[in-house]
Design a protein around this motif. Structure first.
Motif, PDB file in Angstrom:
ATOM      1  N   SER A  35     -28.809  46.179 -52.922  1.00 44.46           N
ATOM      2  CA  SER A  35     -29.323  44.784 -53.311  1.00 44.46           C
ATOM      3  C   SER A  35     -28.220  44.039 -53.602  1.00 44.46           C
ATOM      4  CB  SER A  35     -30.381  44.866 -54.103  1.00 44.46           C
ATOM      5  OG  SER A  35     -29.689  45.097 -55.529  1.00 44.46           O
ATOM      6  N   GLU A  36     -26.918  44.744 -54.015  1.00 43.47           N
ATOM      7  CA  GLU A  36     -25.627  43.723 -54.038  1.00 43.47           C
ATOM      8  C   GLU A  36     -25.487  42.491 -53.095  1.00 43.47           C
ATOM      9  OE1 GLU A  36     -22.170  45.917 -55.055  1.00 43.47           O
ATOM     10  OE2 GLU A  36     -21.445  44.258 -56.412  1.00 43.47           O
ATOM     11  N   ALA A  37     -25.684  43.069 -52.072  1.00 42.21           N
ATOM     12  CA  ALA A  37     -25.422  42.314 -50.844  1.00 42.21           C
ATOM     13  C   ALA A  37     -26.310  41.022 -51.043  1.00 42.21           C
ATOM     14  CB  ALA A  37     -25.952  43.076 -49.403  1.00 42.21           C
ATOM     15  N   TRP A  38     -27.446  41.111 -51.392  1.00 40.97           N
ATOM     16  CA  TRP A  38     -28.338  39.926 -51.414  1.00 40.97           C
ATOM     17  C   TRP A  38     -27.852  39.128 -52.612  1.00 40.97           C
ATOM     18  CZ3 TRP A  38     -31.920  44.294 -50.677  1.00 40.97           C
ATOM     19  CH2 TRP A  38     -32.162  44.714 -49.388  1.00 40.97           C
ATOM     20  N   VAL A  39     -27.433  39.895 -53.619  1.00 43.09           N
ATOM     21  CA  VAL A  39     -26.778  38.877 -54.854  1.00 43.09           C
ATOM     22  C   VAL A  39     -25.733  38.171 -54.346  1.00 43.09           C
ATOM     23  CG1 VAL A  39     -26.019  39.282 -57.044  1.00 43.09           C
ATOM     24  CG2 VAL A  39     -27.445  40.809 -56.350  1.00 43.09           C
ATOM     25  N   ILE A  40     -24.902  38.770 -53.700  1.00 41.43           N
ATOM     26  CA  ILE A  40     -23.596  37.830 -53.277  1.00 41.43           C
ATOM     27  C   ILE A  40     -23.999  36.999 -52.318  1.00 41.43           C
ATOM     28  CG2 ILE A  40     -21.482  38.238 -52.106  1.00 41.43           C
ATOM     29  CD1 ILE A  40     -21.324  41.164 -53.063  1.00 41.43           C
ATOM     30  N   HIS A  41     -24.787  37.310 -51.300  1.00 39.02           N
ATOM     31  CA  HIS A  41     -25.152  36.473 -50.189  1.00 39.02           C
ATOM     32  C   HIS A  41     -26.716  36.064 -50.644  1.00 39.02           C
ATOM     33  CE1 HIS A  41     -21.640  36.774 -47.978  1.00 39.02           C
ATOM     34  NE2 HIS A  41     -21.732  38.076 -48.327  1.00 39.02           N
ATOM     35  N   PRO A  42     -26.962  35.161 -51.211  1.00 37.11           N
ATOM     36  CA  PRO A  42     -28.811  34.889 -51.767  1.00 37.11           C
ATOM     37  C   PRO A  42     -29.371  34.154 -50.697  1.00 37.11           C
ATOM     38  CG  PRO A  42     -27.132  33.571 -53.124  1.00 37.11           C
ATOM     39  CD  PRO A  42     -26.176  34.253 -52.061  1.00 37.11           C
ATOM     40  N   ASP A  43     -28.789  33.979 -49.583  1.00 41.63           N
ATOM     41  CA  ASP A  43     -29.689  33.296 -48.278  1.00 41.63           C
ATOM     42  C   ASP A  43     -30.198  34.362 -47.741  1.00 41.63           C
ATOM     43  OD1 ASP A  43     -26.751  33.475 -48.195  1.00 41.63           O
ATOM     44  OD2 ASP A  43     -26.853  32.345 -46.272  1.00 41.63           O
ATOM     45  N   ILE A  44     -29.555  35.648 -47.706  1.00 40.64           N
ATOM     46  CA  ILE A  44     -30.059  36.567 -46.708  1.00 40.64           C
ATOM     47  C   ILE A  44     -31.656  36.925 -46.934  1.00 40.64           C
ATOM     48  CG2 ILE A  44     -30.094  38.855 -45.813  1.00 40.64           C
ATOM     49  CD1 ILE A  44     -27.061  38.878 -46.331  1.00 40.64           C
ATOM     50  N   LEU A  45     -31.997  37.024 -48.168  1.00 42.46           N
ATOM     51  CA  LEU A  45     -33.461  37.412 -48.550  1.00 42.46           C
ATOM     52  C   LEU A  45     -33.830  37.127 -49.921  1.00 42.46           C
ATOM     53  CD1 LEU A  45     -35.010  39.531 -46.981  1.00 42.46           C
ATOM     54  CD2 LEU A  45     -34.227  41.173 -48.627  1.00 42.46           C
ATOM     55  N   PRO A  46     -35.086  36.546 -50.184  1.00 45.78           N
ATOM     56  CA  PRO A  46     -35.709  36.027 -51.433  1.00 45.78           C
ATOM     57  C   PRO A  46     -35.683  37.327 -52.300  1.00 45.78           C
ATOM     58  CG  PRO A  46     -37.249  35.938 -49.698  1.00 45.78           C
ATOM     59  CD  PRO A  46     -36.120  36.149 -48.979  1.00 45.78           C
ATOM     60  N   LYS A  47     -35.437  36.857 -53.586  1.00 44.35           N
ATOM     61  CA  LYS A  47     -35.400  38.124 -54.549  1.00 44.35           C
ATOM     62  C   LYS A  47     -36.734  39.001 -54.445  1.00 44.35           C
ATOM     63  CE  LYS A  47     -33.648  39.230 -58.968  1.00 44.35           C
ATOM     64  NZ  LYS A  47     -32.903  39.030 -60.173  1.00 44.35           N
ATOM     65  N   ALA A  48     -37.841  38.418 -54.020  1.00 48.58           N
ATOM     66  CA  ALA A  48     -39.229  39.071 -54.440  1.00 48.58           C
ATOM     67  C   ALA A  48     -39.107  40.257 -53.248  1.00 48.58           C
ATOM     68  CB  ALA A  48     -40.394  38.059 -54.117  1.00 48.58           C
ATOM     69  N   ARG A  49     -38.612  39.975 -52.227  1.00 48.04           N
ATOM     70  CA  ARG A  49     -38.471  41.270 -51.057  1.00 48.04           C
ATOM     71  C   ARG A  49     -37.631  42.127 -51.205  1.00 48.04           C
ATOM     72  NH1 ARG A  49     -38.254  39.232 -45.573  1.00 48.04           N
ATOM     73  NH2 ARG A  49     -39.122  41.495 -45.666  1.00 48.04           N
ATOM     74  N   TRP A  50     -36.838  42.157 -52.348  1.00 48.22           N
ATOM     75  CA  TRP A  50     -35.588  43.175 -52.212  1.00 48.22           C
ATOM     76  C   TRP A  50     -36.126  44.564 -52.205  1.00 48.22           C
ATOM     77  CZ3 TRP A  50     -31.496  40.869 -56.383  1.00 48.22           C
ATOM     78  CH2 TRP A  50     -30.710  39.579 -55.619  1.00 48.22           C
ATOM     79  N   ARG A  51     -37.183  44.696 -53.223  1.00 45.32           N
ATOM     80  CA  ARG A  51     -37.702  46.037 -53.233  1.00 45.32           C
ATOM     81  C   ARG A  51     -38.100  46.543 -51.922  1.00 45.32           C
ATOM     82  NH1 ARG A  51     -36.940  49.149 -57.415  1.00 45.32           N
ATOM     83  NH2 ARG A  51     -36.177  47.936 -59.050  1.00 45.32           N
ATOM     84  N   GLU A  52     -39.007  45.850 -51.349  1.00 39.00           N
ATOM     85  CA  GLU A  52     -39.585  46.261 -50.017  1.00 39.00           C
ATOM     86  C   GLU A  52     -38.330  46.375 -48.951  1.00 39.00           C
ATOM     87  OE1 GLU A  52     -41.992  43.555 -46.866  1.00 39.00           O
ATOM     88  OE2 GLU A  52     -41.792  42.985 -49.001  1.00 39.00           O
ATOM     89  N   LYS A  53     -37.519  45.864 -48.914  1.00 39.92           N
ATOM     90  CA  LYS A  53     -36.383  45.948 -48.078  1.00 39.92           C
ATOM     91  C   LYS A  53     -35.575  47.146 -48.312  1.00 39.92           C
ATOM     92  CE  LYS A  53     -33.973  44.327 -44.466  1.00 39.92           C
ATOM     93  NZ  LYS A  53     -34.530  44.108 -43.118  1.00 39.92           N
ATOM     94  N   VAL A  54     -35.331  47.330 -49.560  1.00 41.19           N
ATOM     95  CA  VAL A  54     -34.351  48.414 -49.792  1.00 41.19           C
ATOM     96  C   VAL A  54     -35.179  49.803 -49.360  1.00 41.19           C
ATOM     97  CG1 VAL A  54     -33.506  49.828 -51.625  1.00 41.19           C
ATOM     98  CG2 VAL A  54     -32.863  47.640 -51.869  1.00 41.19           C
ATOM     99  N   ALA A  55     -36.336  49.718 -49.753  1.00 33.10           N
ATOM    100  CA  ALA A  55     -37.170  50.831 -49.327  1.00 33.10           C
ATOM    101  C   ALA A  55     -37.153  51.113 -47.616  1.00 33.10           C
ATOM    102  CB  ALA A  55     -38.708  50.655 -49.744  1.00 33.10           C
TER     103      ALA A  55
END
Lengths: 306, 544
Positions: free
Chosen positions: B377-397
């Motif tokens: 999820s570090e990718a999305w911390v650095i580039h927040p526009d890729i994915l909203p935080k709420a979907r991180w868990r789901e996307k990592v899985a």
């Protein structure tokens, strides 16, 4: 494909219970933590409760020997050259000692660590300037610096902390820089660069957690050094002055009586040793507990392997 | 019954670790005769090195413990000997060479001294030791032995260092030489030379050679008999050719099938339209060393370009330059027509998403203090526009499933995975950015063959699914054969040959490409024997 099994069978009870059970797994660290808690309580409430007893002179009880309950439990560790109970004085002195040593160590590790991070991470001339500054401080006799500063300024607690902190900065500065230079070249830092991570993120998220255990270990060792350095300042007459007391000052006050009343220096010395030892044991435990690859040693419970 | 030179009988070794007792090897038996080459073949964790360590008394006890078995050297049980007797055998009668010679040569002593020391500790007088050291250096093919005696390990190349180790091992004329992955760290052309040297030396001295390796090609090249190990036990043993032709155990079959370089080569696709990335005239200097000498290359969307070369060829420098990890000194890199080198940091930040990298060693490229979830999820911390935080868990899985791991592994740390699984995590991390190009710098070199095959299949599948392009850096030609569309062969900072994969493998033009192909080892002992014969014929012609 072999799969290393998960060791952290997460028990209910949350993070606090998990940390406590890891602390309990290392008995030395557990008792070290207990002792430090006690010392901290002394520092917080000691002066409030025992200030009067600790400063009351009793010339009939000069250099009273320890383990003599005739004068009451407060004299269990004996009395000093003016007949003041040592136990009470040690408890009261905890506050000044902790304040000076803690503040000095905190300040020097913060400043030294930050400068070291900058010096190690930036490839520009800033790094050279910082390192030369460190060299200057290291090549300047620290006691001389203390004498000059405290001669010009008031010998107050704040100024003593300032002097002690400045002289200890190079230790953190050099260690941090050396570690950063090594960690900076590791693959995962480059992987973060490829992802476009900012410098701040790389430094604080990827580099700092790796070098922090080293810094904490040095800081605990330094704690003892600073306590003793502070007492030598008191000895020169520019540190904390009587009637204020610190453990270091008590050690140096007991020095003339070492041949006939060893307990004057012994008990405060013991307090210094136990505090440092506890800090060391606890930092050793923390190094393991904070490292995910080592944590199993504590999570397994008491028996250690390897 | 004739006595074997060395025999291991029913050896079991266990290690006490955090996870309880681990049986490193169980009931392992094999034997080695004079003048014979025995290969112990296995992947990492198979216990292939344990019996050799037991012979050399290298097992740390505790945590290790030999629970059963005997090691008979000339009929005497070594495990029953005292430390003094074993020291007399180690080095003098049984010598060992290791994978990484730099780590096993002392950097502060001249190599001549180190070779002499080996002999003087076993009682040879100094002058004689020196004379023999000179002979040995000459025999193992070190140029100017007289001068080499006074040099230090860092002054030699990797292949030469391995030769030095061999010289040192042979100093006391051992009966047995144990070689633990002797050529794994070497370039293919150097590997062939070192194996040839070992074979020649064995024929001269008649010693027994015990070779521990993970590489079927090495077995095919040099071994008479092979012992295949898996999970601490022997699964198969027999003549090398027979085992390859007719493997009995399913594991052996799997291992042989996984060997790269046998599948159909992909058809070269048409190169039309605008390239995704294009490098023009790249130059890079490190001090006086000219690492890249004007490299041109183009990668089309959805294309896999492999860069093959030996160490020092500049292939990794090229990979790093393409991602601006090291800025080149000259030339330009065009990404969709825009010059990467002229971009401001802000513009580059936006492009980082599109260009990702998978590194050689996943153990080092994953931060050991972050969980898998944090890593990906570090990718999305650095580039927040890729994915909203709420979907991180789901996307990592989702990503973990995509690379063949389980979603519930997200809470674990990298050290709790095997090497192959770690590389999958690294790939998942690269995918989290939704990149267009992934640069794989030796991404499968550190992995076992069977896992190598899995990771390559994974990369291939992802290419089809997402239309990714790869720049695939490798030192090994067979690995890229099944996977790459185009191959670029590099040597000393220059491109010596470039073309579709078929052309490179079927009709190599440049002598260096041909040398690389000839030196790479085929897992088939017969093919290897034919190649060896051809090589000898050619050499014969040259000398004649």
């Amino acid at each position: 494909m072999t799969d290393t099994q998960t060791l952290s069978g997460r028990k209910p009870g949350g993070a606090l219970a998990r940390w406590f059970s890891m602390l309990w797994a290392d008995k030395f660290a557990f008792f070290a933590a207990l002792f430090l808690l006690l010392a901290l309580l002394c520092a917080l409430f000691g002066p409030l409760l025992l200030e009067a007893v600790a400063t009351k002179q009793n010339l009939r009880g000069r250099n009273a020997p320890p383990f003599d309950l005739a004068r009451g439990w407060i004299y269990i560790l004996g009395a000093d050259a003016l007949g003041r109970p040592l136990l009470a004085r040690i408890v009261v002195a905890a506050q000044n000692t902790m304040l000076v040593a803690g503040a000095a160590v905190l300040a020097s590790s913060l400043v030294g660590g930050t400068l070291g991070l900058v010096a190690g991470y930036s490839r520009r001339s800033a790094s050279q300037w910082i390192m030369r500054l460190g060299d200057v401080i290291m090549s300047f006799p620290s006691l001389l610096l203390a004498v000059i500063v405290l001669y010009m300024l008031e010998p107050s607690v704040a100024n003593i902390v300032l002097v002690l902190a400045v002289t200890r900065i190079p230790i953190y500065l050099r260690t941090t820089r050396a570690e950063v230079l090594e960690v900076r070249e590791r693959m995962f830092v480059q992987a973060a660069t490829v992802m476009g991570a900012s410098h701040r993120r790389i430094v604080f998220r990827h580099i700092l957690p790796v070098i922090l255990p080293t810094l904490v270990t040095i800081a605990t060792l330094d704690f003892a050094f600073v306590m003793l350095a502070e007492s030598s300042l008191s000895f020169l007459g520019i540190g904390i002055q009587a009637p204020e007391i610190t453990w270091g000052l008590m050690v140096s006050q007991g020095r003339p009586y070492l041949t006939n009343a060893w307990w004057l220096s012994f008990w405060p010395g013991l307090a210094i040793i136990l505090t440092t030892l506890s800090l060391n044991l606890l930092s050793n435990w923390m190094r393991i507990a904070l490292d995910p690859t080592q944590r199993w040693r504590l999570e397994m419970g008491g028996r250690r392997n390897g | 019954m004739a006595e074997h030179l060395l025999e291991v009988r029913g050896l079991s070794v266990e290690f006490h670790t955090a996870a309880g007792t681990v049986n490193a090897v169980q009931d392992v038996s094999w034997h080695l005769d004079r003048g014979e080459t025995l290969a112990i073949l296995g992947e990492s964790g198979s216990g292939k090195s344990v019996s050799a360590s037991a012979i050399m008394n290298l097992i740390d006890m505790p945590p290790g413990r030999i629970t059963a078995g005997a090691i008979l050297f000339n009929g005497r049980d070594m495990l029953a000997m005292d430390a003094e007797e074993r020291r007399a055998i180690n080095g003098a009668k049984i010598a060992m060479i290791f994978q990484d010679p730099l780590a096993h040569l002392n950097p502060v002593y001249a190599v001549g001294w180190q070779i002499c020391e080996m002999m003087t500790t076993h009682g040879t007088p100094g002058a004689e030791a020196r004379r023999r050291a000179l002979d040995l250096l000459e025999r193992v093919g070190i140029p100017q032995p007289e001068a080499a005696m006074r040099k230090y390990p860092f002054q030699f190349s990797g292949g030469q260092r391995q030769r030095l180790m061999i010289a040192m091992a042979l100093a006391c004329k051992p009966d047995i030489l144990i070689a633990d992955e002797p050529t794994t760290a070497l370039d293919v052309t150097v590997q062939a030379q070192v194996l040839e040297l070992l074979k020649a030396l064995q024929q001269e001295t008649g010693m027994g050679l015990l070779l521990i390796t993970h590489d079927l090609g090495v077995v095919a090249e040099i071994a008479d008999r092979v012992v295949v190990m898996n999970g601490g036990s022997i699964v198969e043993t027999g003549k090398a050719a027979a085992v390859y032709r007719n493997p009995q155990h399913p594991y052996t079959r799997k291992l042989i099938d996984a060997a790269p370089g046998k599948g159909a080569m992909p058809e070269g696709r048409e190169r039309r339209g605008e390239p995704l990335v294009k490098a023009v005239g790249l130059h890079k200097h490190y001090g006086l060393f000219h690492a890249l000498k004007g490299i041109d290359l183009a990668i089309m969307p959805g294309e896999t370009v492999a860069v093959v070369g030996e160490s020092g060829s500049g292939k990794s420098t090229l990979a790093r330059a393409m991602l601006r990890l090291d800025d080149p000194d000259g030339g330009e890199i065009l990404y969709r027509g825009r010059d990467l080198l002229a971009m401001t940091p802000r513009e580059l930040f936006g492009l980082r998403r599109d260009l990702q990298m998978v590194f050689q060693d996943p153990t080092q490229s994953l931060n050991p203090r972050m969980t898998v979830f944090q890593l990906i999820s570090e990718a999305w911390v650095i580039h927040p526009d890729i994915l909203p935080k709420a979907r991180w868990r789901e996307k990592v899985a989702e990503l973990l499933v995509k690379v063949g791991l389980k979603p519930d592994m997200a809470g674990r740390y990298p050290h709790q995975f095997s090497g192959g699984q770690r590389q999958r995590i690294a790939i998942a991390r690269a995918l989290a950015m939704e990149p267009k190009l992934i640069v794989c710098d030796e991404a499968v070199s550190a992995l076992d063959v069977s896992i190598q095959a899995q990771v390559i299949a994974l990369l291939d599948g992802l290419r089809r699914e997402f239309g990714l392009s790869y720049l695939f850096i490798a030192h090994d030609l067979p690995v890229v054969r099944d996977f790459a569309d185009r191959v670029i062969v590099m040597k000393a900072g220059e491109i010596v040959e470039e073309g579709p994969v078929r052309q490179i493998f079927d009709a190599p033009q440049h002598p260096y490409t041909r040398a690389l192909l000839a030196a790479s080892l085929d897992p088939d002992p017969d093919i290897q024997a034919a190649r060896r014969a051809a090589r000898n014929l050619e050499e014969g012609r040259v000398t004649a």
